[in-house]
Enzyme design. Sequence first.
Site, PDB file in Angstrom:
ATOM      1  N   ASP A  12       0.732  12.199 -18.203  1.00 31.26           N
ATOM      2  CA  ASP A  12      -0.267  11.614 -17.294  1.00 31.26           C
ATOM      3  C   ASP A  12      -0.954  10.384 -17.874  1.00 31.26           C
ATOM      4  O   ASP A  12      -2.112  10.098 -17.570  1.00 31.26           O
ATOM      5  CB  ASP A  12      -1.326  12.663 -16.900  1.00 31.26           C
ATOM      6  CG  ASP A  12      -0.696  13.894 -16.275  1.00 31.26           C
ATOM      7  OD1 ASP A  12       0.372  13.748 -15.662  1.00 31.26           O
ATOM      8  OD2 ASP A  12      -1.275  14.988 -16.399  1.00 31.26           O
ATOM      9  N   LYS A  15       2.271   6.461 -16.666  1.00 24.72           N
ATOM     10  CA  LYS A  15       3.639   5.926 -16.772  1.00 24.72           C
ATOM     11  C   LYS A  15       4.133   5.391 -15.428  1.00 24.72           C
ATOM     12  O   LYS A  15       4.719   4.318 -15.354  1.00 24.72           O
ATOM     13  CB  LYS A  15       4.602   7.034 -17.262  1.00 24.72           C
ATOM     14  CG  LYS A  15       4.257   7.588 -18.633  1.00 24.72           C
ATOM     15  CD  LYS A  15       5.168   8.738 -19.017  1.00 24.72           C
ATOM     16  CE  LYS A  15       4.976   9.983 -18.198  1.00 24.72           C
ATOM     17  NZ  LYS A  15       3.682  10.681 -18.367  1.00 24.72           N
ATOM     18  N   GLY A  39       4.510  14.377 -12.444  1.00 22.71           N
ATOM     19  CA  GLY A  39       3.853  13.835 -11.254  1.00 22.71           C
ATOM     20  C   GLY A  39       3.449  12.412 -11.588  1.00 22.71           C
ATOM     21  O   GLY A  39       2.538  12.204 -12.380  1.00 22.71           O
ATOM     22  N   HIS A  40       4.168  11.445 -11.059  1.00 23.60           N
ATOM     23  CA  HIS A  40       3.920  10.037 -11.389  1.00 23.60           C
ATOM     24  C   HIS A  40       3.301   9.344 -10.174  1.00 23.60           C
ATOM     25  O   HIS A  40       3.910   9.310  -9.104  1.00 23.60           O
ATOM     26  CB  HIS A  40       5.221   9.350 -11.818  1.00 23.60           C
ATOM     27  CG  HIS A  40       5.770   9.914 -13.109  1.00 23.60           C
ATOM     28  ND1 HIS A  40       6.886   9.426 -13.725  1.00 23.60           N
ATOM     29  CD2 HIS A  40       5.326  10.925 -13.904  1.00 23.60           C
ATOM     30  CE1 HIS A  40       7.114  10.113 -14.834  1.00 23.60           C
ATOM     31  NE2 HIS A  40       6.185  11.035 -14.959  1.00 23.60           N
ATOM     32  N   GLN A 225       6.486  13.539 -18.884  1.00 19.48           N
ATOM     33  CA  GLN A 225       5.626  14.227 -19.839  1.00 19.48           C
ATOM     34  C   GLN A 225       5.173  13.233 -20.923  1.00 19.48           C
ATOM     35  O   GLN A 225       5.065  12.057 -20.639  1.00 19.48           O
ATOM     36  CB  GLN A 225       6.314  15.459 -20.451  1.00 19.48           C
ATOM     37  CG  GLN A 225       6.503  16.618 -19.475  1.00 19.48           C
ATOM     38  CD  GLN A 225       7.677  16.448 -18.539  1.00 19.48           C
ATOM     39  OE1 GLN A 225       8.802  16.277 -18.964  1.00 19.48           O
ATOM     40  NE2 GLN A 225       7.431  16.500 -17.246  1.00 19.48           N
TER      41      GLN A 225
HETATM   42  P1  GDP Z   1       1.956   9.668 -15.190  1.00 18.25           P
HETATM   43  O1  GDP Z   1       2.353  11.089 -15.056  1.00 18.25           O
HETATM   44  O2  GDP Z   1       1.991   9.195 -16.605  1.00 18.25           O
HETATM   45  O3  GDP Z   1       2.704   8.749 -14.267  1.00 18.25           O
HETATM   46  O4  GDP Z   1       0.418   9.593 -14.758  1.00 18.25           O
HETATM   47  P2  GDP Z   1      -0.271  10.332 -13.477  1.00 18.25           P
HETATM   48  O5  GDP Z   1       0.109   9.606 -12.260  1.00 18.25           O
HETATM   49  O6  GDP Z   1      -0.030  11.800 -13.525  1.00 18.25           O
HETATM   50  O7  GDP Z   1      -1.803  10.146 -13.834  1.00 18.25           O
HETATM   51  C1  GDP Z   1      -2.360   8.889 -14.036  1.00 18.25           C
HETATM   52  C2  GDP Z   1      -3.512   8.712 -13.035  1.00 18.25           C
HETATM   53  O8  GDP Z   1      -4.313   7.622 -13.419  1.00 18.25           O
HETATM   54  C3  GDP Z   1      -3.046   8.400 -11.630  1.00 18.25           C
HETATM   55  O9  GDP Z   1      -3.958   8.922 -10.714  1.00 18.25           O
HETATM   56  C4  GDP Z   1      -3.065   6.860 -11.601  1.00 18.25           C
HETATM   57  O10 GDP Z   1      -3.258   6.350 -10.290  1.00 18.25           O
HETATM   58  C5  GDP Z   1      -4.274   6.567 -12.461  1.00 18.25           C
HETATM   59  N1  GDP Z   1      -4.235   5.336 -13.250  1.00 18.25           N
HETATM   60  C6  GDP Z   1      -3.201   4.737 -13.883  1.00 18.25           C
HETATM   61  N2  GDP Z   1      -3.625   3.682 -14.601  1.00 18.25           N
HETATM   62  C7  GDP Z   1      -4.956   3.607 -14.412  1.00 18.25           C
HETATM   63  C8  GDP Z   1      -5.974   2.733 -14.916  1.00 18.25           C
HETATM   64  O11 GDP Z   1      -5.749   1.823 -15.702  1.00 18.25           O
HETATM   65  N3  GDP Z   1      -7.262   2.968 -14.502  1.00 18.25           N
HETATM   66  C9  GDP Z   1      -7.562   3.985 -13.644  1.00 18.25           C
HETATM   67  N4  GDP Z   1      -8.833   4.143 -13.299  1.00 18.25           N
HETATM   68  N5  GDP Z   1      -6.632   4.835 -13.166  1.00 18.25           N
HETATM   69  C10 GDP Z   1      -5.347   4.645 -13.552  1.00 18.25           C
HETATM   70  P1  IMO Z   2       4.020  13.763 -16.331  1.00 19.90           P
HETATM   71  O1  IMO Z   2       5.440  13.249 -16.311  1.00 19.90           O
HETATM   72  C1  IMO Z   2       1.098  16.517 -17.975  1.00 19.90           C
HETATM   73  C2  IMO Z   2       2.556  20.430 -19.303  1.00 19.90           C
HETATM   74  C3  IMO Z   2       2.093  21.644 -18.520  1.00 19.90           C
HETATM   75  C4  IMO Z   2       2.123  22.697 -19.603  1.00 19.90           C
HETATM   76  C5  IMO Z   2       3.347  22.310 -20.433  1.00 19.90           C
HETATM   77  C6  IMO Z   2       4.611  23.045 -20.046  1.00 19.90           C
HETATM   78  O2  IMO Z   2       3.351  13.712 -15.006  1.00 19.90           O
HETATM   79  O3  IMO Z   2       3.250  13.119 -17.426  1.00 19.90           O
HETATM   80  P2  IMO Z   2       6.272  23.058 -17.976  1.00 19.90           P
HETATM   81  O4  IMO Z   2       6.020  23.028 -16.504  1.00 19.90           O
HETATM   82  O5  IMO Z   2       7.043  21.892 -18.469  1.00 19.90           O
HETATM   83  O6  IMO Z   2       6.835  24.364 -18.422  1.00 19.90           O
HETATM   84  O7  IMO Z   2       4.804  22.960 -18.643  1.00 19.90           O
HETATM   85  O8  IMO Z   2       3.529  20.927 -20.214  1.00 19.90           O
HETATM   86  N1  IMO Z   2       3.208  19.376 -18.486  1.00 19.90           N
HETATM   87  C7  IMO Z   2       2.630  18.214 -18.173  1.00 19.90           C
HETATM   88  N2  IMO Z   2       1.368  17.763 -18.408  1.00 19.90           N
HETATM   89  N3  IMO Z   2       1.996  15.722 -17.371  1.00 19.90           N
HETATM   90  C8  IMO Z   2       3.259  16.151 -17.135  1.00 19.90           C
HETATM   91  O9  IMO Z   2       4.212  15.329 -16.633  1.00 19.90           O
HETATM   92  C9  IMO Z   2       3.611  17.463 -17.508  1.00 19.90           C
HETATM   93  N4  IMO Z   2       4.733  18.207 -17.425  1.00 19.90           N
HETATM   94  C10 IMO Z   2       4.474  19.365 -18.039  1.00 19.90           C
HETATM   95  O10 IMO Z   2       0.809  21.456 -17.982  1.00 19.90           O
HETATM   96  O11 IMO Z   2       0.991  22.566 -20.432  1.00 19.90           O
HETATM   97 MG    MG Z   3       1.596  12.913 -14.262  1.00 24.96          MG
END
Ligand code: GDP
Ligand code: IMO
Ligand code: MG
Length: 404
Positions: A12, A15, A39-40, A225
């Site tokens: 999270d 990416k 979840g991207h 991840q």
């Molecule tokens: P990922 O799994 O690495 O793709 O990240 P996620 O989408 O799960 O979580 C990142 C969250 O932060 C999302 O809600 C994005 O919209 C938000 N986000 C990404 N970059 C920024 C930033 O620079 N500032 C803020 N405020 N939010 C951001």
């Molecule tokens: P993205 O790509 C954040 C965490 C889960 C748990 C551990 C194992 O969005 O960054 P699993 O379902 O793989 O058996 O869970 O890894 N986890 C993540 N945490 N971002 C993710 O993906 C994750 N994918 C798995 O919360 O602690």
């Molecule tokens: Mg994510």
Amino acid sequence: MVDVLIGLQWGDEGKGKIVDLLAPRYDIIARFQGGPNAGHTLIVNGKKYVLHTIPSGAIHPNTLNIVGTGTVIDPMTLCAEMDMLMADGIDVSQRLELSDKAMLILPTHKMLDKYFEESKGHLKIGSTLRGIGPAYQDKYARIGIPLGHIHHKDFDAQVKELSLFHLSLLKIYGLRPEDFDLLDHAKTTWLDAIERIRSLSITAIEDTINQAIKDGAKVLAEGAQGSLLDITFGSYPFVTSSNTISANACIGLGIAPQKIRQVIGVFKAYMTRVGSGPFPTELSNETGELLRTHGHEFGATTGRKRRCGWLDTALLHKAIILNGVTDLMMTKSDVLNCLPTFTAHDKNGSAHEFASWPDDIAEITQIDHLPKNLLKYLDFIDHQSGIQVSGVSTGPQRHQMAYR
Ligand code: GDP
Ligand code: IMO
Ligand code: MG
């Protein structure tokens, strides 16, 4: 030529946002590991898209999106994602190629995930319960079903045999009647999804990618991840079931190591973790709560609260080394100004305090133009991590990015 983009923390890091932003520089965006535990989030023209299976090049009309050999695929999630995009007029199906070697997630894999977790009591991992662990378990036990088998004439028999094996395991774990009914219902939806994905391009993606590279195409491998969740180098057993570091892009796409050019490492200006496991700089107090509220730190896949804490540069430094990061990108620095001061830990574990900035940084496009106090923080990070931050994301929207 292949560049790899990976998360340097517990996932999270943002990416998805960065991949979507960089996508126009590439011909192909390819996921190489993980599955719908990811979840991207992309925000394009004010509209939010959360992708779990489809690479974050989905919104760009000329990008080929590849789901690689090292991934695990849930056909139901994949169909839901295609529908979500289609509702917005985006037909990704013609720009999507799925590896015939990716492993299928069955409804019983998800149920096993749930029962395994329940049986662990206080040692539970906090899995997303998307069936990731059990699906990889079957891959390595050599009883899994590769996606390519969808076209084999004994596919139905393979699914039946594996499901029966899973049911026998679930019975040992005390399968409850309501969960048995749930599985019965899921089976129908799963088979419908299988029928739908039969018409998609399911290929030896390693051949597609290697030919494309030979023809001069540029590929961005999109990690899921983060490095601290890596099955080998993460805080085992509180990890995911795949290697998340850059080296796995080779296995997960079938490319040779010398094809990799840049490794783009993404990290948050503070840290978050969903699920259980160690978090040395965690803030279990009001400050952590404030970061969660202002940073909207709730899981993109499960909606769970993300644990929040300060940046730990010892962990960041190690992740940079493990991945061979050449380009470092920081996200969510804009969130830090919800506090008058904030902290970060140096490589020796000592805490350093920094003053924040009152200014809104969302529209700043050059790092030099960022507030002085943020530049001081960047200097500290450059010094501790041994590499200069080259991009600072200043908000969740596609264009909100400052470069050096
Ligand atoms: P990922 O799994 O690495 O793709 O990240 P996620 O989408 O799960 O979580 C990142 C969250 O932060 C999302 O809600 C994005 O919209 C938000 N986000 C990404 N970059 C920024 C930033 O620079 N500032 C803020 N405020 N939010 C951001
Ligand atoms: P993205 O790509 C954040 C965490 C889960 C748990 C551990 C194992 O969005 O960054 P699993 O379902 O793989 O058996 O869970 O890894 N986890 C993540 N945490 N971002 C993710 O993906 C994750 N994918 C798995 O919360 O602690
Ligand atoms: Mg994510």
